[in-house]
Design a protein around this motif. Structure first.
Motif, mmCIF file in Angstrom:
data_model
loop_
_atom_site.group_PDB
_atom_site.id
_atom_site.type_symbol
_atom_site.label_atom_id
_atom_site.label_comp_id
_atom_site.label_asym_id
_atom_site.label_seq_id
_atom_site.Cartn_x
_atom_site.Cartn_y
_atom_site.Cartn_z
ATOM 1 N N PRO A 10 11.622 32.979 -5.905
ATOM 2 C CA PRO A 10 10.254 32.464 -6.002
ATOM 3 C C PRO A 10 9.198 33.415 -5.457
ATOM 4 O O PRO A 10 8.024 33.291 -5.800
ATOM 5 C CB PRO A 10 10.295 31.163 -5.198
ATOM 6 C CG PRO A 10 11.515 31.239 -4.368
ATOM 7 C CD PRO A 10 12.472 32.150 -5.071
ATOM 8 N N HIS A 28 10.825 26.744 -10.884
ATOM 9 C CA HIS A 28 10.505 26.744 -9.471
ATOM 10 C C HIS A 28 9.399 25.725 -9.209
ATOM 11 O O HIS A 28 8.600 25.419 -10.094
ATOM 12 C CB HIS A 28 9.972 28.124 -9.032
ATOM 13 C CG HIS A 28 11.008 29.179 -8.980
ATOM 14 N ND1 HIS A 28 11.979 29.226 -8.009
ATOM 15 C CD2 HIS A 28 11.216 30.260 -9.770
ATOM 16 C CE1 HIS A 28 12.735 30.275 -8.203
ATOM 17 N NE2 HIS A 28 12.304 30.917 -9.262
ATOM 18 N N LYS A 84 16.957 26.097 -9.545
ATOM 19 C CA LYS A 84 15.568 26.569 -9.605
ATOM 20 C C LYS A 84 15.527 28.058 -9.892
ATOM 21 O O LYS A 84 16.270 28.828 -9.314
ATOM 22 C CB LYS A 84 14.842 26.249 -8.304
ATOM 23 C CG LYS A 84 14.577 24.774 -8.150
ATOM 24 C CD LYS A 84 13.784 24.460 -6.914
ATOM 25 C CE LYS A 84 13.576 22.959 -6.835
ATOM 26 N NZ LYS A 84 12.899 22.555 -5.636
#
Length: 168
Positions: A106, A154, A148
């Motif tokens: 992320p 995400h 994710k």
């Protein structure tokens, strides 16, 4: 080649269309998401795409704008391309030979500067969000494994989509 073109045309819209598509003549389009500056045409290995004609989404939108069909807010693209280039430099410095390193992390989700986002919001009436994922066999990461950053978005991506839905 003809069959591939037909399949691509028929399979492009995979979500429920509530009348948003096709885009209206003169629509003011803003392209968001990592894929706006780091478009992936295929994966690695057997997922690689070999073609003489590679036109990414931003280039296609710009071509439509050049023909007068839409208006395109192109100022977002250099931001996303700079993020891509920064990540490539980081990968090189770390000695990682992957062109698409760590897409599922992320920290690699670009956060637009507020002033650039507000400028896009003032310009556009339609937002497109381009998700980018990369897959290949027998690499450091291997094939996609779910979760994710894989085929599941995400939280940061979901938050941006929610913001775009409110603002566009």
């Amino acid at each position: 080649r003809d069959v591939a073109k037909q399949a691509a045309a028929e399979g492009t819209v995979l979500l429920k269309n509530d009348g948003t598509l096709p885009l209206k003549q003169g629509a003011k389009i803003c392209l968001f998401g990592r894929g706006a500056g780091d478009f992936i045409f295929g994966g690695g290995g057997s997922g690689n795409v070999h073609t003489n004609n590679k036109l990414n989404l931003a280039q296609g939108l710009q071509a439509a704008a050049d023909r007068g069909e839409i208006e395109f807010f192109s100022k977002l693209i250099p931001f996303y391309e700079a993020q891509r280039d920064k990540e490539k430099q980081e990968a090189k410095a770390m000695g990682i030979p992957l062109v698409r390193y760590d897409l599922d992390n992320p920290r690699h989700i670009p956060v637009l500067p507020e002033d650039l986002y507000n400028e896009a919001k003032a310009f556009g009436d339609t937002a497109l969000f381009c998700v980018t994922r990369f897959s290949t066999e027998h690499t450091l990461k291997g094939d996609r494994k779910g979760g994710k950053g894989d085929f599941t978005m995400h939280d940061e991506e979901k938050a941006l989509i929610e913001q775009l839905a409110r603002d566009f």
